[in-house]
Enzyme design. Structure first.
Site, PDB file in Angstrom:
ATOM      1  N   GLY A 167       0.848  -1.185   0.000  1.00 32.06           N
ATOM      2  CA  GLY A 167       0.000   0.000   0.000  1.00 32.06           C
ATOM      3  C   GLY A 167       0.878   1.226   0.000  1.00 32.06           C
ATOM      4  O   GLY A 167       2.011   1.181   0.464  1.00 32.06           O
ATOM      5  N   THR A 168       0.353   2.309  -0.515  1.00 32.49           N
ATOM      6  CA  THR A 168       1.214   3.471  -0.682  1.00 32.49           C
ATOM      7  C   THR A 168       0.794   4.668   0.156  1.00 32.49           C
ATOM      8  O   THR A 168       0.984   4.625   1.364  1.00 32.49           O
ATOM      9  CB  THR A 168       1.379   3.798  -2.168  1.00 32.49           C
ATOM     10  OG1 THR A 168       0.093   3.781  -2.773  1.00 32.49           O
ATOM     11  CG2 THR A 168       2.222   2.753  -2.848  1.00 32.49           C
TER      12      THR A 168
END
Lengths: 244, 273
Positions: B50-51
């Site tokens: 996830g960013t």
């Protein structure tokens, strides 16, 4: 060494059951009533902090009578059971039936194996999508389990309270009517004790009321159906239904 | 008496741990936990990551937003992923890092808070919640050393309060209170630059939503692992707002108009962003 006298198993069980019954009958009553908007749990309880009614899981509530320390430890164990189950499977996989059968096993084991049985009686309620799909289970000190239809009463003079509910209960009632039934039923032992005189009043301050709301997801946007009603709300509902 | 010799009362000893779901599961069934296992040596295949998450305070509460992309190396693993979650009524958390572990940590944290509330009959304080999250991230440290790190961002208001607070974490579980705004994840450098220029004291909720979305747009502009708003698929960032009314998700229609506003403005300006 003193000689151990023989006592028959029947006598031992009877003594234990009598002991537990006596402990439970000393307490005040709790009723659990299904109605159109959910399930109402109503207890006569003057303490605002030592609860007899509690939340177990999304759609499951708990009510108890008897010794506080014993049913509180059972309630906490029930919350742990439900949370572990919901975490390892899914929230939808936690059911009142599963919880009730675990309670029945623990109560049964304690009744036969421990020094003294638990002096408690429990109710496990699960609100369903419709009133016909509500579940109310009664668990007694010896681990027996009963599936009650629509309502149950337990605690001191439970028979009297249960009969009062049986006389009036019907499907499709709203919360105000249900609360008035519940309060009238809880008042029954006092009226019986007072005889022809004026019974002690039973007002909102000495009631603990919680509701498992049927449409909680649509109305409140949460999956946790359990909601405690504050004393002011209870007083308002009872006054407006003319029973306070 | 057995317990006198050990200098403790058994029921009190048991009760000390009983309000915490994490402690209970650690003792009774540790295999259920997302962390706490030792990995054998070997090459880990690529896993989704996830960013970018941004969070900022505004007058009356706090807001958190996350983009919708998970990447696996140079691949886009998922473009619908949700990385911001309500933790309980008055707090939210967002996660960056290994998605598989992070999402389980979120679930564990949600149960932890609900469990405490049901056992104790009262909500944890905001600091208490932040500390519990730190303990979970610290428990994940052995996995982080293997490359499976999770870095959350936590935000909330004190029960029935309206002053928003933000907490960031490092992989050792270190907990740091942040002021005004913060961002984590691969695009956080760019998002933070945008936030520094866009954030104003005493913004209202609508203004805060615009700033958060614009910061994510800037992050996606420069970071290939951050997904921008997808006008074709109609994918908008996930945005949660916490006020004294509780945590609520900003509806898709609101976000659509905010995104269109930003895109239209930038198209009209026709500049290099």
């Amino acid at each position: 060494m003193s000689q151990q006298f023989y006592v028959s198993p029947e006598q031992i069980m009877k003594d234990r059951a009598d002991f537990a019954r006596k402990g439970i009958a000393r307490g005040r009553s709790v009723v659990v009533v299904s109605f159109a908007g959910g399930i109402a749990l109503v207890a006569e309880n003057p303490s605002p902090t030592l609860h007899k009614i509690g939340e177990i899981y999304d759609r499951i509530g708990f009510a108890a009578v008897g010794k506080y320390n014993e049913f509180e430890s059972l309630r906490q164990a029930g919350v742990r059971y439900a949370d572990v189950r919901g975490y390892s499977y899914d929230r939808a996989d936690v059911t009142a039936r599963g919880l009730a059968s675990v309670y029945a096993q623990s109560l049964g084991t304690v009744f036969t194996a421990e020094q003294k049985p638990f002096e408690v009686e429990l109710a496990v309620a699960e609100v369903g999508p419709t009133q016909a799909m509500d579940h109310i289970f009664r668990l007694t000190f010896d681990g027996s389990i009963a599936d009650e239809q629509g309502f149950l009463a337990m605690g001191g003079q439970a028979g009297l309270v249960q009969q009062r509910l049986a006389d009036v209960w019907g499907g499709g009632a709203d919360l105000a009517l249900t609360l008035s039934w519940a309060v009238a039923a809880l008042r029954a032992p006092r009226e019986a004790a007072a005889g022809p005189g004026q019974p002690e009043p039973l007002d909102a301050a000495s009631l603990e009321v919680a509701v498992l709301e049927r449409d909680v997801r649509e109305v409140r946007g949460t999956q946790r159906a359990f909601r405690r009603l504050p004393e002011a709300d209870v007083a308002h509902i009872l006054t407006s239904s003319g029973k306070a | 008496m057995d317990f006198h010799q050990r200098g403790a009362i058994p029921s009190l000893e048991a009760a000390g741990a009983s309000s915490s779901f994490l402690d209970f599961v650690t003792q009774s069934n540790p295999a259920l936990l997302p962390f706490g296992r030792s990995l054998p040596a070997g090459q880990l295949p690529p896993t989704p990551h996830g960013t970018t998450i941004v969070a900022l305070t505004f007058a009356g509460g706090v807001l958190m937003a996350g983009d919708r992309r998970a990447t696996m190396g140079t691949m886009i693993a998922n473009r619908h992923i949700e990385k911001v979650f309500p933790a309980d009524r008055y707090s939210v958390l967002g996660i960056a890092g290994t998605a598989g572990i992070a999402i389980d940590i979120v679930r564990l944290f949600q149960v932890e808070l609900e469990h405490y509330e049901k056992i104790e009959g009262t909500l944890l304080s905001l600091e208490g919640k932040a500390n519990r999250l730190g303990a979970m991230i610290r428990a994940n440290l052995p996995m982080a050393l293997q490359g499976l790190s999770v870095v959350p961002l936590f935000a909330g208001v004190e029960t029935d309060g309206s002053v928003g607070r933000l907490f960031s974490y490092d992989v050792t579980g270190g907990r740091y209170e942040e002021l005004e705004h913060h961002s984590v994840g691969s695009g956080s450098v760019f998002a933070r630059g945008a936030l520094k220029k866009l954030w104003r004291p005493d913004m209202d909720q609508a203004g805060a939503v615009e700033v958060a979305v614009e910061a994510l747009v800037d992050a996606s502009d420069d970071d290939s692992a951050t997904g921008g708003p997808d006008l074709v698929r109609k994918l908008w960032p996930i945005v949660y707002v916490v006020t004294d009314d509780g945590a609520t998700r900003v509806p898709a229609e609101t976000l659509a108009s905010v995104v269109h506003g930003i895109v239209d403005r930038r198209t009209a300006e026709g500049r290099e962003a």
